[in-house]
Design a protein around this motif. Sequence first.
Motif, PDB file in Angstrom:
ATOM      1  N   ALA A   1     -10.633  -5.001   3.900  1.00 39.82           N
ATOM      2  CA  ALA A   1     -11.703  -6.005   3.847  1.00 39.82           C
ATOM      3  C   ALA A   1     -11.510  -6.955   2.663  1.00 39.82           C
ATOM      4  CB  ALA A   1     -13.072  -5.325   3.758  1.00 39.82           C
ATOM      5  N   ALA A   2     -11.081  -6.404   1.513  1.00 43.12           N
ATOM      6  CA  ALA A   2     -10.845  -7.246   0.338  1.00 43.12           C
ATOM      7  C   ALA A   2      -9.680  -8.201   0.588  1.00 43.12           C
ATOM      8  CB  ALA A   2     -10.551  -6.362  -0.874  1.00 43.12           C
TER       9      ALA A   2
ATOM     10  N   THR B   1     -16.648   9.782   2.154  1.00 42.41           N
ATOM     11  CA  THR B   1     -17.106   8.792   1.177  1.00 42.41           C
ATOM     12  C   THR B   1     -15.968   8.284   0.303  1.00 42.41           C
ATOM     13  OG1 THR B   1     -19.282   9.847   1.102  1.00 42.41           O
ATOM     14  CG2 THR B   1     -18.719   8.344  -0.705  1.00 42.41           C
ATOM     15  N   ASP B   2     -15.137   9.194  -0.180  1.00 45.08           N
ATOM     16  CA  ASP B   2     -14.119   8.830  -1.165  1.00 45.08           C
ATOM     17  C   ASP B   2     -12.689   8.998  -0.659  1.00 45.08           C
ATOM     18  OD1 ASP B   2     -16.085   8.309  -3.141  1.00 45.08           O
ATOM     19  OD2 ASP B   2     -16.256  10.467  -3.527  1.00 45.08           O
ATOM     20  N   GLY B   3     -12.503   9.323   0.605  1.00 47.65           N
ATOM     21  CA  GLY B   3     -11.175   9.590   1.121  1.00 47.65           C
ATOM     22  C   GLY B   3     -10.398   8.354   1.504  1.00 47.65           C
TER      23      GLY B   3
ATOM     24  N   LEU C   1     -11.513   4.170   1.766  1.00 44.19           N
ATOM     25  CA  LEU C   1     -10.761   3.406   0.765  1.00 44.19           C
ATOM     26  C   LEU C   1      -9.920   2.327   1.435  1.00 44.19           C
ATOM     27  CD1 LEU C   1      -9.866   3.050  -2.191  1.00 44.19           C
ATOM     28  CD2 LEU C   1      -8.073   4.754  -1.741  1.00 44.19           C
ATOM     29  N   MET C   2      -9.238   2.676   2.527  1.00 43.21           N
ATOM     30  CA  MET C   2      -8.412   1.704   3.221  1.00 43.21           C
ATOM     31  C   MET C   2      -9.263   0.612   3.857  1.00 43.21           C
ATOM     32  SD  MET C   2      -5.389   0.705   3.790  1.00 43.21           S
ATOM     33  CE  MET C   2      -4.543   2.133   3.127  1.00 43.21           C
ATOM     34  N   GLU C   3     -10.409   0.980   4.384  1.00 42.17           N
ATOM     35  CA  GLU C   3     -11.310  -0.030   4.955  1.00 42.17           C
ATOM     36  C   GLU C   3     -11.739  -1.034   3.897  1.00 42.17           C
ATOM     37  OE1 GLU C   3     -14.444   2.268   6.660  1.00 42.17           O
ATOM     38  OE2 GLU C   3     -13.350   2.658   8.534  1.00 42.17           O
TER      39      GLU C   3
ATOM     40  N   TYR D   1       0.843  -1.197   0.000  1.00 42.40           N
ATOM     41  CA  TYR D   1       0.000   0.000   0.000  1.00 42.40           C
ATOM     42  C   TYR D   1       0.883   1.254   0.000  1.00 42.40           C
ATOM     43  CZ  TYR D   1      -3.182  -3.468   2.233  1.00 42.40           C
ATOM     44  OH  TYR D   1      -3.899  -4.581   2.572  1.00 42.40           O
ATOM     45  N   VAL D   2       1.918   1.229   0.818  1.00 43.88           N
ATOM     46  CA  VAL D   2       2.801   2.392   0.924  1.00 43.88           C
ATOM     47  C   VAL D   2       3.576   2.603  -0.375  1.00 43.88           C
ATOM     48  CG1 VAL D   2       4.733   3.411   2.184  1.00 43.88           C
ATOM     49  CG2 VAL D   2       2.968   2.144   3.432  1.00 43.88           C
TER      50      VAL D   2
END
Length: 267
Positions: free
Chosen positions: A257-258, A245-247, A251-253, A176-177
Motif C-alpha cells: 500500500a505504501a 496483526t504483526d506477521g 506487514l506486506m499489505e 523485499y526478497v
Amino acid sequence: MDDLKTRGLVLLGCGKMGSAMLKGWLAGGLPPSSVTVLDPHPSEWLQSTGVALNTDLPANPAIVLVAVKPQMMGDALPTLQKLGNGDTVFLTVAAGISIATYETMLGADTPIIRAMPNTPAAIGRGITGIVGNVKVSGAALDMAEGLLKAVGQVVRLDTEAQIRPLTAISGCGPAYVFHLIEAMALAGEKAGLSADMAMQLAKATVGGAGQLAEDSDEGPAQLRINVTSPGGVTAEALRVLMDETDGFVPLMERAVAAAITRDEELA
C-alpha cells in the motif's frame, strides 16, 4: 520475427535492462543488422555486437523500445517523434510514465505498449507486465511479448491501472526478497553463526525455495505445510511470522500500500 527483420527495431537506451534484452534477441536469432541502438555512452560490448549504433533511424521500424531512465525521457523522445502516429509500435519499459504522456509526446494515433519488468531480467529470470493503448493490435502485443520473453516471463494486464499494484509486487519485489535475505542472515548471526555462513545459508535457502515454488506442481501454501511438522520447530517460527496483526501478511499489505501511494504521488 520476420517483421522485425525486414522493418527493423530501434532500442533507445542500452543500459542494464536494454543490454539484457538485446543479448536475448541476438541469441534468439535477430540479426544485428536489424537493430538500431541510440545510446550516448555505448559500452564496449554494445560496440562489438554489429548493431547500427547512433546512426540514422530506419524509415518505418516495426517497433521502438524505450529503455532510458524516466528523467532522460524529455531529451530522448523528440528524436523519435517523426515515427509517431504511424504503425511503428512504441514499447516502453521506463517506470512511472503513463500511456497518455507518451500519446501527448508522440501523437494520439501512436500504438503504445507500456511494460514493467523487474531486475531479475538481467539474468533472464524477470517477469514483465504489459498493457497497450487502443491503437495496439493483438499482433503488436504478441510481438512485444515475444521480445520481452528474452528476459523472462510476461503477463498481460487488463488495464493500465494495474501497473501500480504490479509495480508494488514484482517491480519492487526483488528489494523485499533481498531484505528478507538480510534479515535472515542477521538473525542467524545473532543466534551464533558467523556472518559469512549466515549470509550463505540465507541466500541459498531463499534462492532454492523460490526455484522450488516455481517448479513444483504444489502451491506455496502446500509447500509450507510440507516443511512444517505439527508442534515442531518450523511451526513455532511460523506462529510468529503468521500472526494476524504483526506477521508477514499484514506487514506486506502495508508495504505494498505504501509503494502504491508513493507511485501515485510521483506520477
